[in-house]
Write an enzyme that holds these catalytic residues in place. Structure first.
Site, PDB file in Angstrom:
ATOM      1  N   HIS A 255       0.831  -1.201   0.000  1.00  0.00           N
ATOM      2  CA  HIS A 255       0.000   0.000   0.000  1.00  0.00           C
ATOM      3  C   HIS A 255       0.869   1.256   0.000  1.00  0.00           C
ATOM      4  O   HIS A 255       0.665   2.178  -0.813  1.00  0.00           O
ATOM      5  CB  HIS A 255      -0.914  -0.025   1.234  1.00  0.00           C
ATOM      6  CG  HIS A 255      -1.812   1.157   1.374  1.00  0.00           C
ATOM      7  ND1 HIS A 255      -3.153   1.112   1.041  1.00  0.00           N
ATOM      8  CD2 HIS A 255      -1.591   2.420   1.826  1.00  0.00           C
ATOM      9  CE1 HIS A 255      -3.701   2.296   1.272  1.00  0.00           C
ATOM     10  NE2 HIS A 255      -2.771   3.105   1.754  1.00  0.00           N
ATOM     11  N   GLU A 256       1.847   1.308   0.886  1.00  0.00           N
ATOM     12  CA  GLU A 256       2.681   2.502   0.985  1.00  0.00           C
ATOM     13  C   GLU A 256       3.609   2.642  -0.218  1.00  0.00           C
ATOM     14  O   GLU A 256       3.956   3.758  -0.614  1.00  0.00           O
ATOM     15  CB  GLU A 256       3.489   2.486   2.286  1.00  0.00           C
ATOM     16  CG  GLU A 256       2.649   2.466   3.559  1.00  0.00           C
ATOM     17  CD  GLU A 256       1.611   3.581   3.633  1.00  0.00           C
ATOM     18  OE1 GLU A 256       1.823   4.648   2.996  1.00  0.00           O
ATOM     19  OE2 GLU A 256       0.589   3.405   4.321  1.00  0.00           O
TER      20      GLU A 256
END
Length: 490
Positions: A255-256
């Site tokens: 996600h990051e």
């Protein structure tokens, strides 16, 4: 052009100082000594005071009035500086500095209260943050809706009423799909076992590399709440490790990486200008959610991940890649937003959206927040909150003053649904690459159609240009209904 060049030179220094302030925030959440909280609060307040002075410098108004940009890029730069100048000029310097100091302190107080399960230790500080945000909202709104004034910071040209309308369309279909899934005869097997932190972090690095993270311009650290930070030549990611739950670490990392890849993929000519950042948080979330879900939780990539995890942990309790695909995508009535499955994630956001609007408008008092949260969670998810860290203390956003931020998560999912449909049509062999642990074809399509533009193109037009159609929740909802109907044999 001399006036325009003066404007650019001044803005370049402001952007550099803002980047330094952001790095102070990264340091506070990763490696700063716990005893340095008060010092860091003073440092953050001092930085914000300097940056606020620059953003409201009277010369900006003179330069903006006289600047004559020669092309679309220059015109957009002037528009964005003018927007920031207008917003910053409405907020008193005293308030900007106090907000920076208070939210820096609040972050540490929130972390301690979360660790100790003591919301009463945090609520007085949160109340102070909310009072300051209400003051800021009133100054920015100029008689308009105060929540919309805060939302404008994260998703320009979007109102709470527009978001509520989208949520009203999404909610019944998401609730219906959840009920069908949880009531299905077939339920995927959960992953069980012990998964050491060191091995999880090694696998997280492998996953980040698979999604194209540029380690020469980034790094990965551990934080209480995963986030990414930075842009241009330095964009860092963090992740979180819970030893019995490796998906938490792996998918937080992916996600990051989506966030960071957006920042690192912006045209380098835009560095140190207002164009050199993501155009909105909704667009930002569309990238992280696409990386995490449509690519990362798809059957192709989870097949590759099954083999990597089996090797790393000397076998799993899951029989094969197909069963593992179901395990990765299990729908369960959990508490934590960041760990939520795709079906229920947006329901978490809808709840926070309603609560924070009530906090800003004064319809909800801080003293009543825990009770309101727990009652709403029980109503929406059918589960009673068992402890504050699984409830009102789970997110850092309100502690650091990010009111108006939460709805952009769900809007990002809507954008991601539209982008995914277009990306799949344009890159038909994407799953073949993902099955080999290579997300490059998808990442390259996103870089070309989204990342490189930075803030050059307004958010909604950017997504419409990339997808060739109107924006709406239908692609996301159809994707979810088709995916989970197959997993759960509906």
């Amino acid at each position: 052009m001399s006036v325009f060049n003066d404007l650019l030179a001044f803005q370049r220094q402001t952007e550099a100082l803002s980047s330094v302030a952001e790095r102070l925030g990264w340091d506070q959440e990763t490696v700063m000594p716990r005893g340095a909280v008060e010092q860091r609060a003073e440092e953050m307040a001092a930085m914000e005071s300097v940056i606020h002075d620059r953003r409201t410098d009277p010369r900006l108004g003179e330069w903006l009035a006289a600047a004559e940009p020669q092309d679309e890029v220059g015109a957009r730069i002037v528009d964005l500086i003018a927007r920031d100048f207008s917003r910053a000029s409405r907020v008193p310097a005293r308030l900007a500095s106090e907000l920076a100091k208070t939210t820096s302190l609040a972050q540490g107080i929130w972390a301690e209260a979360r660790a100790n399960e003591t919301p009463e230790d945090f609520l007085p500080t949160l109340d102070h943050v909310i009072m300051l945000k209400r003051e800021e909202a009133a100054a920015l709104a100029d008689g308009g809706d105060p929540y919309d004034a805060l939302l404008e910071e994260y998703e320009p040209d979007t109102t709470a009423a527009q978001i509520a309308q989208v949520f009203d369309i999404m909610r019944p279909r998401l609730v219906g799909l959840r009920d069908d899934v949880l009531g299905a005869d077939f339920q995927p097997q959960p992953l069980t076992g012990h998964f050491p932190q060191k091995t999880q972090l090694r696998l997280a690095r492998i996953c980040a590399t698979a999604f194209g993270y540029d380690w020469t311009r980034g790094r990965m650290d551990v934080a209480v709440h995963p986030f990414s930070s930075g842009r241009w030549q330095d964009s860092r990611i963090t992740t979180r490790v819970v030893e019995p739950e490796p998906f938490n670490c792996l998918y937080s990392t992916i996600h990051e990486v989506g966030h960071s890849s957006y920042e690192l993929g912006i045209d380098s000519d835009y560095a140190f200008t207002p164009l050199g950042r993501g155009v909105s948080m909704g667009v930002h979330e569309s990238q992280s959610r696409l990386y995490e879900n449509q690519m990362g939780r798809g059957r192709a990539f989870t097949g590759w991940l099954f083999n990597r995890m089996s090797d790393a942990f000397d076998g799993l309790n899951i029989a094969d890649p197909e069963a593992f695909y179901g395990t990765v995508n299990r729908v369960t009535p959990g508490y934590i937003r960041t760990e939520s499955d795709e079906v229920q994630y947006n329901l978490h956001i809808m709840m926070r959206f309603d609560l924070e609007r009530d906090l800003i408008t004064g319809r909800l008092d801080t003293d009543d927040l825990v009770e309101a949260w727990n009652a709403r969670f029980l109503k929406d998810f059918g589960v009673a909150v068992d402890r504050p860290s699984n409830g009102v203390l789970q997110d850092v956003h309100w502690a650091v003053g990010l009111f108006g931020y939460f709805p952009t998560y769900a809007l990002g999912n809507v954008y991601a649904g539209c982008l995914n449909a277009a990306m799949r049509a344009a890159v038909p062999d994407l799953d073949d690459a993902l099955a080999e642990g290579d997300a490059a074809p998808g990442a390259e399509w996103l870089r070309e159609n989204v990342h490189r533009h930075g803030s050059l193109i307004p958010a909604r037009r950017l997504i419409e240009d990339a997808t060739g159609g109107p924006i709406g929740p239908e692609p996301l909802l159809s994707y979810l209904e088709e995916k989970f109907a197959r997993i759960y044999h509906l």
